[in-house]
Design a protein around this motif. Structure first.
Motif, PDB file in Angstrom:
ATOM      1  N   ILE A  55      43.117  13.669  12.308  1.00  0.00           N
ATOM      2  CA  ILE A  55      42.287  14.179  13.418  1.00  0.00           C
ATOM      3  C   ILE A  55      41.025  13.318  13.557  1.00  0.00           C
ATOM      4  O   ILE A  55      40.585  12.995  14.660  1.00  0.00           O
ATOM      5  CB  ILE A  55      41.907  15.666  13.190  1.00  0.00           C
ATOM      6  CG1 ILE A  55      43.154  16.551  13.180  1.00  0.00           C
ATOM      7  CG2 ILE A  55      40.932  16.149  14.260  1.00  0.00           C
ATOM      8  CD1 ILE A  55      42.917  17.981  12.677  1.00  0.00           C
ATOM      9  N   MET A  56      40.437  12.935  12.402  1.00  0.00           N
ATOM     10  CA  MET A  56      39.216  12.108  12.427  1.00  0.00           C
ATOM     11  C   MET A  56      39.509  10.633  12.678  1.00  0.00           C
ATOM     12  O   MET A  56      38.594   9.818  12.791  1.00  0.00           O
ATOM     13  CB  MET A  56      38.468  12.226  11.093  1.00  0.00           C
ATOM     14  CG  MET A  56      37.825  13.562  10.834  1.00  0.00           C
ATOM     15  SD  MET A  56      36.673  14.049  12.128  1.00  0.00           S
ATOM     16  CE  MET A  56      35.313  12.917  11.892  1.00  0.00           C
ATOM     17  N   ARG A  57      40.788  10.276  12.691  1.00  0.00           N
ATOM     18  CA  ARG A  57      41.236   8.878  12.833  1.00  0.00           C
ATOM     19  C   ARG A  57      40.652   8.007  11.720  1.00  0.00           C
ATOM     20  O   ARG A  57      40.161   6.908  11.957  1.00  0.00           O
ATOM     21  CB  ARG A  57      40.873   8.334  14.223  1.00  0.00           C
ATOM     22  CG  ARG A  57      41.675   9.012  15.305  1.00  0.00           C
ATOM     23  CD  ARG A  57      41.474   8.456  16.691  1.00  0.00           C
ATOM     24  NE  ARG A  57      41.203   7.043  16.781  1.00  0.00           N
ATOM     25  CZ  ARG A  57      41.241   6.339  17.912  1.00  0.00           C
ATOM     26  NH1 ARG A  57      41.566   6.948  19.058  1.00  0.00           N
ATOM     27  NH2 ARG A  57      40.960   5.068  17.930  1.00  0.00           N
ATOM     28  N   TYR A  71      45.154  16.571  20.985  1.00  0.00           N
ATOM     29  CA  TYR A  71      44.302  16.770  22.166  1.00  0.00           C
ATOM     30  C   TYR A  71      43.070  17.571  21.763  1.00  0.00           C
ATOM     31  O   TYR A  71      43.193  18.641  21.164  1.00  0.00           O
ATOM     32  CB  TYR A  71      45.050  17.554  23.250  1.00  0.00           C
ATOM     33  CG  TYR A  71      46.318  16.879  23.727  1.00  0.00           C
ATOM     34  CD1 TYR A  71      46.286  15.912  24.735  1.00  0.00           C
ATOM     35  CD2 TYR A  71      47.549  17.217  23.170  1.00  0.00           C
ATOM     36  CE1 TYR A  71      47.457  15.296  25.162  1.00  0.00           C
ATOM     37  CE2 TYR A  71      48.718  16.603  23.584  1.00  0.00           C
ATOM     38  CZ  TYR A  71      48.664  15.648  24.576  1.00  0.00           C
ATOM     39  OH  TYR A  71      49.827  15.034  24.987  1.00  0.00           O
ATOM     40  N   LEU A  72      41.890  17.046  22.097  1.00  0.00           N
ATOM     41  CA  LEU A  72      40.659  17.819  21.909  1.00  0.00           C
ATOM     42  C   LEU A  72      40.098  18.095  23.293  1.00  0.00           C
ATOM     43  O   LEU A  72      39.823  17.138  24.039  1.00  0.00           O
ATOM     44  CB  LEU A  72      39.630  17.060  21.065  1.00  0.00           C
ATOM     45  CG  LEU A  72      38.390  17.907  20.801  1.00  0.00           C
ATOM     46  CD1 LEU A  72      38.600  18.842  19.622  1.00  0.00           C
ATOM     47  CD2 LEU A  72      37.161  17.043  20.556  1.00  0.00           C
ATOM     48  N   ASP A  73      39.969  19.358  23.627  1.00  0.00           N
ATOM     49  CA  ASP A  73      39.476  19.709  24.954  1.00  0.00           C
ATOM     50  C   ASP A  73      40.303  19.015  26.047  1.00  0.00           C
ATOM     51  O   ASP A  73      39.759  18.558  27.047  1.00  0.00           O
ATOM     52  CB  ASP A  73      38.000  19.258  25.071  1.00  0.00           C
ATOM     53  CG  ASP A  73      37.157  20.330  25.719  1.00  0.00           C
ATOM     54  OD1 ASP A  73      37.695  21.402  26.043  1.00  0.00           O
ATOM     55  OD2 ASP A  73      35.952  20.081  25.922  1.00  0.00           O
ATOM     56  N   SER A  79      44.808   8.319  21.888  1.00  0.00           N
ATOM     57  CA  SER A  79      45.005   7.231  22.859  1.00  0.00           C
ATOM     58  C   SER A  79      43.682   6.523  23.176  1.00  0.00           C
ATOM     59  O   SER A  79      43.664   5.527  23.877  1.00  0.00           O
ATOM     60  CB  SER A  79      45.624   7.784  24.147  1.00  0.00           C
ATOM     61  OG  SER A  79      44.662   8.596  24.806  1.00  0.00           O
ATOM     62  N   LEU A  80      42.555   7.059  22.661  1.00  0.00           N
ATOM     63  CA  LEU A  80      41.256   6.449  22.984  1.00  0.00           C
ATOM     64  C   LEU A  80      41.053   5.173  22.175  1.00  0.00           C
ATOM     65  O   LEU A  80      41.488   5.086  21.024  1.00  0.00           O
ATOM     66  CB  LEU A  80      40.116   7.422  22.645  1.00  0.00           C
ATOM     67  CG  LEU A  80      40.082   8.728  23.428  1.00  0.00           C
ATOM     68  CD1 LEU A  80      39.008   9.652  22.847  1.00  0.00           C
ATOM     69  CD2 LEU A  80      39.819   8.458  24.898  1.00  0.00           C
ATOM     70  N   ASN A  81      40.349   4.239  22.776  1.00  0.00           N
ATOM     71  CA  ASN A  81      40.040   3.028  22.024  1.00  0.00           C
ATOM     72  C   ASN A  81      39.017   3.352  20.930  1.00  0.00           C
ATOM     73  O   ASN A  81      38.230   4.268  21.057  1.00  0.00           O
ATOM     74  CB  ASN A  81      39.710   1.989  23.062  1.00  0.00           C
ATOM     75  CG  ASN A  81      38.427   1.296  23.013  1.00  0.00           C
ATOM     76  OD1 ASN A  81      37.512   1.636  22.273  1.00  0.00           O
ATOM     77  ND2 ASN A  81      38.377   0.302  23.835  1.00  0.00           N
ATOM     78  N   GLU A  82      39.089   2.619  19.820  1.00  0.00           N
ATOM     79  CA  GLU A  82      38.326   2.978  18.619  1.00  0.00           C
ATOM     80  C   GLU A  82      36.825   3.081  18.885  1.00  0.00           C
ATOM     81  O   GLU A  82      36.150   3.984  18.405  1.00  0.00           O
ATOM     82  CB  GLU A  82      38.631   1.975  17.496  1.00  0.00           C
ATOM     83  CG  GLU A  82      37.767   2.091  16.242  1.00  0.00           C
ATOM     84  CD  GLU A  82      37.781   3.485  15.570  1.00  0.00           C
ATOM     85  OE1 GLU A  82      38.752   4.245  15.748  1.00  0.00           O
ATOM     86  OE2 GLU A  82      36.789   3.792  14.877  1.00  0.00           O
ATOM     87  N   SER A  83      36.273   2.165  19.698  1.00  0.00           N
ATOM     88  CA  SER A  83      34.818   2.212  19.903  1.00  0.00           C
ATOM     89  C   SER A  83      34.429   3.451  20.714  1.00  0.00           C
ATOM     90  O   SER A  83      33.393   4.079  20.455  1.00  0.00           O
ATOM     91  CB  SER A  83      34.294   0.928  20.548  1.00  0.00           C
ATOM     92  OG  SER A  83      34.759   0.849  21.856  1.00  0.00           O
TER      93      SER A  83
END
Ligand code: SF4
Length: 321
Positions: A55-57, A71-73, A79-83
């Protein structure tokens, strides 16, 4: 829509020396509703901490995310880029207090400096506002900020360090707080006070909490919902009082019977026979069947899915309609 939705999450460890891959999470499905405290329970090696790290990646090799969605909210955070995830989600929207993190406090920094340092890293420059917020959060965790903010970590007891870490994790007002075994290594009295702190911050701040523990007896006092993991999967999830008082899964039943309680007769404690499955060996069927008194032929050949039973889910062929 739940605040956190986890769908078919699979995490694997690569073991090149042994020439094998070990499935640590084998398809986890879980919802955590807004404002609830979820007790995530399981024996050591069941996958609880791996789930928190996913969850925290912050999964580290040899662990890797094989597939699935979180999915959060409503946002698929995998799928989000790390930055983007680091700037906008990690600590800001999801905070995490890992296992045994009391030792993570910097021994050369006072408690206030930990708050200022965290704030600086996340771009909060208003020192007065950070001090005000730190005092508010320490008070919410039952500490006296006028004294504690000036102290160094070695001047704090184990319970005080845990409270400071919980307060620090709330600095950026996250939507979700994950606490991994926050009461381990604490005496029984301090454990009870930390459970109260967790319950209080949930009630006062409305924050959604995942409370990870190997000790199911700690969950009824604070959790609204309990999810039990076994061999990398959720085997039962439902309202806390239902799971504790009328468990559906034979493993959950055995886990409750094997846990000593302050109030029950110690002679009633029944250890679970056998050992958890070795995750390095190929499993067939229900992973609990070698230990289960109700195992049938189907259990040895077919792994059960999660069946919906009223407001609960259970992965056991006994509940297949
Ligand atoms: Fe026991 Fe079979 Fe249920 Fe597994 S599926 S818990 S072996 S009854």
């Amino acid at each position: 829509m739940a605040l956190l939705e986890i769908r078919d999450l699979k995490v694997t460890y690569r073991m090149p020396d042994l020439g094998i891959e070990v499935a640590a999470l084998r398809g986890v499905d879980l919802d955590v509703d807004r404002g609830e405290v979820l007790g995530l329970v399981g024996e050591s090696g069941s996958g609880k901490s791996t789930l928190a790290h996913a969850i925290m990646r912050i999964l580290k090799p040899p662990a890797y995310l094989q597939s699935g969605h979180i999915y959060l909210d409503g946002v698929d955070i995998l799928s989000l880029n790390e930055s983007v995830f680091d700037k906008e989600y990690r600590w800001r929207r999801i905070a995490f207090v890992p296992q045994a993190s009391q030792n993570a406090l910097n021994p050369t920094m006072r408690v206030l400096d930990h708050f200022l340092d965290t704030a600086r890293y996340h771009g909060l420059a208003d020192r007065r506002e950070v001090e005000r917020r730190a005092a508010e959060l320490l008070t919410a965790t039952g500490l006296d900020p006028s004294r504690v903010l000036r102290l160094y970590p070695h001047q704090l007891s184990g319970g005080m360090k845990q409270r400071v870490l919980i307060a620090l994790s709330l600095l950026l007002e996250p939507l979700l707080l994950i606490l991994d075994e926050p009461t381990s290594a604490l005496d029984v009295v301090t454990q009870a006070s930390i459970l109260k702190v967790i319950s209080d911050i949930n009630k006062k701040l409305g924050i959604t909490i995942i409370f990870i523990t190997h000790d199911i007896s700690l969950t009824p006092s604070i959790a609204h919902k309990i999810a039990v993991m076994y061999a990398g999967k959720i085997v039962e999830v439902g309202p806390a009082e239902k799971v504790i008082n009328e468990p559906l899964h034979p493993y959950v039943s055995a886990l409750i019977s094997s846990t000593p309680s302050l109030y029950a007769d110690i002679s009633m404690v029944r250890p679970i026979p056998g050992e958890p499955p070795s995750m390095t060996e190929r499993m067939t069927g229900c992973p609990f069947w070698p230990r289960c008194p109700y195992a049938k032929d189907v259990c040895k050949g077919e792994e059960p899915v999660l069946y919906q039973i009223d407001n609960r889910k259970v992965a056991c062929h006994l509940w297949r309609s």
